[in-house]
Write a protein that holds these residues in place. Sequence first.
Motif, PDB file in Angstrom:
ATOM      1  N   ILE A   1       0.601  24.841  14.608  1.00 53.45           N
ATOM      2  CA  ILE A   1      -0.280  24.346  15.678  1.00 53.45           C
ATOM      3  C   ILE A   1      -1.622  25.060  15.580  1.00 53.45           C
ATOM      4  O   ILE A   1      -1.725  26.257  15.848  1.00 53.45           O
ATOM      5  N   SER A   2      -2.640  24.307  15.181  1.00 52.96           N
ATOM      6  CA  SER A   2      -3.993  24.873  15.099  1.00 52.96           C
ATOM      7  C   SER A   2      -4.955  24.150  16.025  1.00 52.96           C
ATOM      8  O   SER A   2      -6.137  24.487  16.085  1.00 52.96           O
ATOM      9  N   ALA A   3      -4.461  23.150  16.756  1.00 53.47           N
ATOM     10  CA  ALA A   3      -5.310  22.369  17.649  1.00 53.47           C
ATOM     11  C   ALA A   3      -5.859  23.238  18.778  1.00 53.47           C
ATOM     12  O   ALA A   3      -5.176  24.128  19.281  1.00 53.47           O
ATOM     13  N   GLY A   4      -7.088  22.962  19.161  1.00 55.73           N
ATOM     14  CA  GLY A   4      -7.691  23.710  20.265  1.00 55.73           C
ATOM     15  C   GLY A   4      -9.166  23.937  20.050  1.00 55.73           C
ATOM     16  O   GLY A   4      -9.709  23.665  18.972  1.00 55.73           O
ATOM     17  N   LEU A   5      -9.800  24.449  21.072  1.00 54.10           N
ATOM     18  CA  LEU A   5     -11.220  24.761  21.008  1.00 54.10           C
ATOM     19  C   LEU A   5     -11.436  26.044  20.220  1.00 54.10           C
ATOM     20  O   LEU A   5     -10.703  27.014  20.385  1.00 54.10           O
TER      21      LEU A   5
ATOM     22  N   ALA B   1       3.142  21.519  21.437  1.00 56.76           N
ATOM     23  CA  ALA B   1       4.439  22.156  21.234  1.00 56.76           C
ATOM     24  C   ALA B   1       5.571  21.270  21.745  1.00 56.76           C
ATOM     25  O   ALA B   1       6.614  21.125  21.086  1.00 56.76           O
ATOM     26  N   GLU B   2       5.389  20.681  22.915  1.00 52.56           N
ATOM     27  CA  GLU B   2       6.429  19.821  23.482  1.00 52.56           C
ATOM     28  C   GLU B   2       6.712  18.628  22.573  1.00 52.56           C
ATOM     29  O   GLU B   2       7.876  18.281  22.318  1.00 52.56           O
ATOM     30  N   GLU B   3       5.653  17.992  22.082  1.00 50.76           N
ATOM     31  CA  GLU B   3       5.829  16.830  21.216  1.00 50.76           C
ATOM     32  C   GLU B   3       6.428  17.228  19.870  1.00 50.76           C
ATOM     33  O   GLU B   3       7.274  16.519  19.310  1.00 50.76           O
ATOM     34  N   ALA B   4       5.990  18.360  19.337  1.00 47.63           N
ATOM     35  CA  ALA B   4       6.492  18.815  18.036  1.00 47.63           C
ATOM     36  C   ALA B   4       7.994  19.054  18.078  1.00 47.63           C
ATOM     37  O   ALA B   4       8.742  18.594  17.200  1.00 47.63           O
ATOM     38  N   VAL B   5       8.442  19.748  19.100  1.00 56.51           N
ATOM     39  CA  VAL B   5       9.870  20.079  19.214  1.00 56.51           C
ATOM     40  C   VAL B   5      10.699  18.842  19.556  1.00 56.51           C
ATOM     41  O   VAL B   5      11.859  18.722  19.148  1.00 56.51           O
ATOM     42  N   LYS B   6      10.104  17.902  20.272  1.00 53.31           N
ATOM     43  CA  LYS B   6      10.789  16.643  20.587  1.00 53.31           C
ATOM     44  C   LYS B   6      11.205  15.924  19.304  1.00 53.31           C
ATOM     45  O   LYS B   6      12.319  15.400  19.192  1.00 53.31           O
ATOM     46  N   TYR B   7      10.307  15.905  18.319  1.00 46.16           N
ATOM     47  CA  TYR B   7      10.580  15.185  17.073  1.00 46.16           C
ATOM     48  C   TYR B   7      11.193  16.065  15.989  1.00 46.16           C
ATOM     49  O   TYR B   7      11.790  15.551  15.048  1.00 46.16           O
ATOM     50  N   SER B   8      11.035  17.372  16.110  1.00 43.55           N
ATOM     51  CA  SER B   8      11.592  18.298  15.109  1.00 43.55           C
ATOM     52  C   SER B   8      12.278  19.454  15.826  1.00 43.55           C
ATOM     53  O   SER B   8      11.761  20.578  15.874  1.00 43.55           O
ATOM     54  N   PRO B   9      13.447  19.208  16.422  1.00 45.60           N
ATOM     55  CA  PRO B   9      14.105  20.224  17.256  1.00 45.60           C
ATOM     56  C   PRO B   9      14.540  21.472  16.516  1.00 45.60           C
ATOM     57  O   PRO B   9      14.799  22.497  17.141  1.00 45.60           O
ATOM     58  N   ASP B  10      14.611  21.411  15.194  1.00 44.15           N
ATOM     59  CA  ASP B  10      15.041  22.581  14.424  1.00 44.15           C
ATOM     60  C   ASP B  10      13.885  23.274  13.700  1.00 44.15           C
ATOM     61  O   ASP B  10      14.117  24.190  12.908  1.00 44.15           O
ATOM     62  N   CYS B  11      12.666  22.864  13.978  1.00 45.15           N
ATOM     63  CA  CYS B  11      11.521  23.409  13.244  1.00 45.15           C
ATOM     64  C   CYS B  11      11.215  24.850  13.633  1.00 45.15           C
ATOM     65  O   CYS B  11      11.629  25.329  14.693  1.00 45.15           O
ATOM     66  N   VAL B  12      10.489  25.527  12.772  1.00 48.14           N
ATOM     67  CA  VAL B  12       9.879  26.810  13.104  1.00 48.14           C
ATOM     68  C   VAL B  12       8.437  26.521  13.504  1.00 48.14           C
ATOM     69  O   VAL B  12       7.688  25.882  12.753  1.00 48.14           O
ATOM     70  N   LEU B  13       8.064  26.945  14.700  1.00 46.43           N
ATOM     71  CA  LEU B  13       6.701  26.748  15.218  1.00 46.43           C
ATOM     72  C   LEU B  13       5.834  27.950  14.870  1.00 46.43           C
ATOM     73  O   LEU B  13       6.191  29.091  15.189  1.00 46.43           O
ATOM     74  N   ILE B  14       4.712  27.699  14.234  1.00 44.99           N
ATOM     75  CA  ILE B  14       3.738  28.758  13.940  1.00 44.99           C
ATOM     76  C   ILE B  14       2.462  28.423  14.701  1.00 44.99           C
ATOM     77  O   ILE B  14       1.839  27.386  14.464  1.00 44.99           O
ATOM     78  N   VAL B  15       2.085  29.276  15.640  1.00 45.72           N
ATOM     79  CA  VAL B  15       0.945  29.014  16.518  1.00 45.72           C
ATOM     80  C   VAL B  15      -0.276  29.787  16.027  1.00 45.72           C
ATOM     81  O   VAL B  15      -0.212  31.000  15.828  1.00 45.72           O
ATOM     82  N   VAL B  16      -1.376  29.056  15.832  1.00 47.81           N
ATOM     83  CA  VAL B  16      -2.616  29.648  15.332  1.00 47.81           C
ATOM     84  C   VAL B  16      -3.714  29.621  16.391  1.00 47.81           C
ATOM     85  O   VAL B  16      -4.652  30.410  16.352  1.00 47.81           O
ATOM     86  N   THR B  17      -3.609  28.721  17.358  1.00 40.37           N
ATOM     87  CA  THR B  17      -4.641  28.528  18.377  1.00 40.37           C
ATOM     88  C   THR B  17      -4.892  29.798  19.183  1.00 40.37           C
ATOM     89  O   THR B  17      -3.962  30.490  19.587  1.00 40.37           O
TER      90      THR B  17
END
Length: 308
Positions: A76-80, A103-119
């Motif tokens: 996730i790199s979206a943001g100002l 994050a909500e949409e990402a996990v909805k479609y990929s419930p087993d993913c690893v989330l890496i937050v850059v924002t």
Amino acid sequence: MRKKITIIGAGNVGATAAHWAAAKNLGDIILLDVAEGIPQGKALDLSQSGPVEGFHFGVKGSNDYADTANSDVVIISAGLARKPGMSRDDLLAINVAIVKSCAEEAVKYSPDCVLIVVTNPIDAMVHTAFKVTGHPKEKVIGMAGVLDSARYRTFLAQAIGVAPKDVNALVLGIHGDNMMPMVRLANVAGVPITDLLSAEEIDAIVHRTQTGGLEIVNHLKTGSAFYTPGLAAVEMAEAVLTDSKRVLPCAAYLEGEFGISGYFLGVPVVIGENGVEKILEFELTAEEKEALQLSVKAVEKQMEATGL
């Protein structure tokens, strides 16, 4: 089985991350953004470099989260982005809403993913992603320490006159002015930097590392760093996709490690296919503990501001 990476946000950081991921042949890439045409155009341009660079995985631009389904890693790199005169905290109110939705949409479609937050501000944004998704703590990671440590290593290498890859150095704590470049542990191929540089030189490098992002913002004037942030996120993603057990400084959720609980903070972690597999805890000096508490206080303030 082919790996799949989703990158949310097709701005400078996201598009650069897609570039690095493609060059490393890590897997099929979905570049997603709310702006129609932007991810599609950048993905098409990037995919056409495949014959030259030699990567063979697909790169697709999209505005539809359905295309991200079954991703192994979501960045996730979206943001100002920051501009001159802005602190990372100034971005918080706007970016909380953006990261929450992503994050909500990402996990909805990929419930087993690893989330890496850059924002930015990263420590608060990774906390946001964790809270709104209920995703396992080990599968929600903030990118900051890899970037900050890379800056620290670069400045040390330049001052000492050695190859940057031979500099071993670690930055702990928040991604902000209270970050903690570890002087005691920094070395060049095992030789302590305190034997190679004066205290004054080291102090100057520590300060430059702490303000490294602002230095770039002031040069660019219309944006913030993106080459190394994009690569730092991809280095983390690569560790997940290859299950390589890399030891990287990342914002991980602490439950008693370093005497801290309930916060995401930059610490050295082992990253594998399940995300954070272990936090490498070590004894801090009294001075280092005090410095780390400044990060905790800053992150606590950010967390309160998210309202989560």
